[in-house]
Design an enzyme around this catalytic site. Sequence first.
Site, PDB file in Angstrom:
ATOM      1  N   CYS A  56       0.762  -1.192  -0.059  1.00 55.90           N
ATOM      2  CA  CYS A  56       0.122   0.043   0.013  1.00 55.90           C
ATOM      3  C   CYS A  56       0.720   1.184   0.052  1.00 55.90           C
ATOM      4  O   CYS A  56       0.311   2.457  -0.298  1.00 55.90           O
ATOM      5  CB  CYS A  56      -0.916   0.072   1.321  1.00 55.90           C
ATOM      6  SG  CYS A  56      -2.010  -1.521   1.260  1.00 55.90           S
ATOM      7  N   HIS A  89      -1.976   6.878   4.907  1.00 57.17           N
ATOM      8  CA  HIS A  89      -2.806   5.706   4.082  1.00 57.17           C
ATOM      9  C   HIS A  89      -4.152   5.376   5.007  1.00 57.17           C
ATOM     10  O   HIS A  89      -4.081   5.322   6.354  1.00 57.17           O
ATOM     11  CB  HIS A  89      -1.775   4.344   4.422  1.00 57.17           C
ATOM     12  CG  HIS A  89      -2.386   3.287   3.823  1.00 57.17           C
ATOM     13  ND1 HIS A  89      -3.069   3.147   2.668  1.00 57.17           N
ATOM     14  CD2 HIS A  89      -2.302   2.019   4.259  1.00 57.17           C
ATOM     15  CE1 HIS A  89      -3.554   1.928   2.335  1.00 57.17           C
ATOM     16  NE2 HIS A  89      -3.073   1.147   3.493  1.00 57.17           N
ATOM     17  N   ASN A 114      -9.975   0.698   1.979  1.00 59.81           N
ATOM     18  CA  ASN A 114      -8.436   0.829   1.790  1.00 59.81           C
ATOM     19  C   ASN A 114      -8.369   0.309   0.436  1.00 59.81           C
ATOM     20  O   ASN A 114      -8.557  -0.899  -0.040  1.00 59.81           O
ATOM     21  CB  ASN A 114      -7.962  -0.475   2.714  1.00 59.81           C
ATOM     22  CG  ASN A 114      -6.347  -0.547   2.289  1.00 59.81           C
ATOM     23  OD1 ASN A 114      -5.909   0.039   1.632  1.00 59.81           O
ATOM     24  ND2 ASN A 114      -5.651  -1.153   3.170  1.00 59.81           N
TER      25      ASN A 114
HETATM   26  O1  UT7 Z   1      -3.000  -1.714   3.898  1.00 59.02           O
HETATM   27  C1  UT7 Z   1      -2.867  -2.613   4.988  1.00 59.02           C
HETATM   28  C2  UT7 Z   1      -3.779  -3.561   5.032  1.00 59.02           C
HETATM   29  N1  UT7 Z   1      -4.182  -4.130   6.397  1.00 59.02           N
HETATM   30  C3  UT7 Z   1      -4.428  -3.384   7.521  1.00 59.02           C
HETATM   31  O2  UT7 Z   1      -4.173  -2.310   7.572  1.00 59.02           O
HETATM   32  C4  UT7 Z   1      -5.036  -4.303   8.438  1.00 59.02           C
HETATM   33  C5  UT7 Z   1      -4.678  -3.754   9.685  1.00 59.02           C
HETATM   34  N2  UT7 Z   1      -5.575  -4.442  10.797  1.00 59.02           N
HETATM   35  C6  UT7 Z   1      -6.732  -3.991  11.182  1.00 59.02           C
HETATM   36  O3  UT7 Z   1      -7.279  -3.296  10.644  1.00 59.02           O
HETATM   37  C7  UT7 Z   1      -7.726  -4.948  12.284  1.00 59.02           C
HETATM   38  O4  UT7 Z   1      -6.794  -5.778  12.952  1.00 59.02           O
HETATM   39  C8  UT7 Z   1      -8.870  -5.617  11.677  1.00 59.02           C
HETATM   40  C9  UT7 Z   1      -9.765  -4.658  11.231  1.00 59.02           C
HETATM   41  C10 UT7 Z   1      -8.268  -6.435  10.244  1.00 59.02           C
HETATM   42  C11 UT7 Z   1      -9.217  -6.457  12.490  1.00 59.02           C
HETATM   43  O5  UT7 Z   1      -9.697  -5.868  13.830  1.00 59.02           O
HETATM   44  P1  UT7 Z   1      -9.299  -6.678  15.221  1.00 59.02           P
HETATM   45  O6  UT7 Z   1      -9.571  -5.688  16.334  1.00 59.02           O
HETATM   46  O7  UT7 Z   1      -7.839  -6.671  14.959  1.00 59.02           O
HETATM   47  O8  UT7 Z   1      -9.976  -7.801  15.264  1.00 59.02           O
HETATM   48  P2  UT7 Z   1      -9.661  -9.094  15.625  1.00 59.02           P
HETATM   49  O9  UT7 Z   1      -8.817  -9.678  14.261  1.00 59.02           O
HETATM   50  O10 UT7 Z   1      -9.087  -9.390  16.941  1.00 59.02           O
HETATM   51  O11 UT7 Z   1     -10.933 -10.228  15.379  1.00 59.02           O
HETATM   52  C12 UT7 Z   1     -11.967 -10.224  16.517  1.00 59.02           C
HETATM   53  C13 UT7 Z   1     -12.780 -10.968  16.187  1.00 59.02           C
HETATM   54  C14 UT7 Z   1     -12.690 -12.316  15.564  1.00 59.02           C
HETATM   55  O12 UT7 Z   1     -13.624 -13.040  16.383  1.00 59.02           O
HETATM   56  P3  UT7 Z   1     -13.098 -14.007  17.339  1.00 59.02           P
HETATM   57  O13 UT7 Z   1     -12.030 -14.868  17.167  1.00 59.02           O
HETATM   58  O14 UT7 Z   1     -12.698 -13.265  18.831  1.00 59.02           O
HETATM   59  O15 UT7 Z   1     -14.539 -14.965  17.653  1.00 59.02           O
HETATM   60  C15 UT7 Z   1     -12.815 -12.292  14.153  1.00 59.02           C
HETATM   61  O16 UT7 Z   1     -13.193 -13.679  13.763  1.00 59.02           O
HETATM   62  O17 UT7 Z   1     -13.599 -10.586  15.045  1.00 59.02           O
HETATM   63  C16 UT7 Z   1     -13.924 -11.313  14.109  1.00 59.02           C
HETATM   64  N3  UT7 Z   1     -14.242 -10.947  12.618  1.00 59.02           N
HETATM   65  C17 UT7 Z   1     -15.227 -10.333  12.140  1.00 59.02           C
HETATM   66  N4  UT7 Z   1     -16.625 -10.283  12.845  1.00 59.02           N
HETATM   67  C18 UT7 Z   1     -17.545  -9.466  12.150  1.00 59.02           C
HETATM   68  C19 UT7 Z   1     -13.337 -10.517  11.897  1.00 59.02           C
HETATM   69  N5  UT7 Z   1     -13.760  -9.854  10.880  1.00 59.02           N
HETATM   70  C20 UT7 Z   1     -15.251  -9.792  11.330  1.00 59.02           C
HETATM   71  C21 UT7 Z   1     -16.141  -9.219  10.408  1.00 59.02           C
HETATM   72  N6  UT7 Z   1     -17.384  -9.156  11.124  1.00 59.02           N
HETATM   73  N7  UT7 Z   1     -16.072  -8.533   9.170  1.00 59.02           N
END
Ligand code: UT7
Length: 334
Positions: free
Chosen positions: A121, A261, A291
Amino acid sequence: MTESSDKETLPNILSIGAAVPEGVVTNEELEKTLDTSDEWITSRTGIKRRHVLKEEEKPSSLGVEASREAIDKSPVDPEEIDLVVVATNVSDMPIPGSSPFIVKELGLSRDIPFFDLKAGCSGFLYAVDVAANMIGGKGYAEILVIGLEALSRVVNWDDRSTCVLFGDGAGAAVISKRGNRGRILSTSIYGDPSKANLIKVEGGGTRLPPAKGSEEDERYYIRMEGKGVFKSAVNMMKRSSLHVLEDAGLDLSDVDWIVPHQANIRIIKQLASSLGVGMDRVVVNVDEYANTSTATIPIAFKEGIEEGSIESGDVVLLTAFGAGAAYGATLLEW
Ligand code: UT7
């Protein structure tokens, strides 16, 4: 790490153009096909909508539209452009990429060089750094830099952990020593290959050739360790931001606007807080476009100008992180 510190030779970002597809996918629409909710997506990412290409639309057309706008807004004639750099992670075709198609459709002169540049990115800021150095060192005069991304084409629309995060779009800039707007004060680009596996599309390259892929194989879609990326993102953008400020002999109080970004509003807020900058000096549009990878910065930069936030003479800090892990920053005076 490279840096451009010879301020005498740094060129200008003369103009910015941007384009996004007309088609929009809202959080509410995703709720119908995925186990997700508008509440989860909004609270975890700040994203409400994303613009997505239709199946019959060509990604490079977005790059062409953004480029036409950037060229029209600059004092440079299309035939004067002597190099085109297209930052993209997923080209129109693995061979020969996206740049030849864009150059052809723009009708630029036949013999100019062009290439695709892949730096996650951060690709747009890498391309700006490359262009600034090519003008300084290689003798090119007017460079068209494009950030083009259609990640909707490599997203698994059944994977809620990734598909909600991305959108399609393009941005472009004309970089030249001409004119007296958009003077680049400093650029720096970095990489941390120890984090190379945090964001990836494994299939489609030489390790897993395209022909071996199947629609069911998740390795042919974008996958990432969201938490790992989140943790590193703020540090990467902060480090490169402080570096360009130091290089230019300025500090954060001199910066009028930060255009980071646009991946996640929580990352953007943590960056602002760690730099001690209020969110009223940060351009944010992740809610509307999600994004768009290499295109987030030019799209947000253009919006900041058109909304009247970024004004002539403002010092603007651009900073990005992404797959690789490649990251960087550019400081300029608009
Ligand atoms: O350009 C660079 C590209 N990437 C990024 O910038 C990504 C950077 N990271 C992030 O933005 C965040 O880590 C995310 C938005 C991807 C995730 O947020 P988080 O607060 O880190 O959530 P998490 O990974 O801890 O997930 C929490 C829960 C999980 O469930 P369990 O295991 O706690 O039961 C996921 O399965 O949220 C679940 N989950 C969702 N729930 C509903 C993941 N995606 C979704 C969704 N809807 N779309």
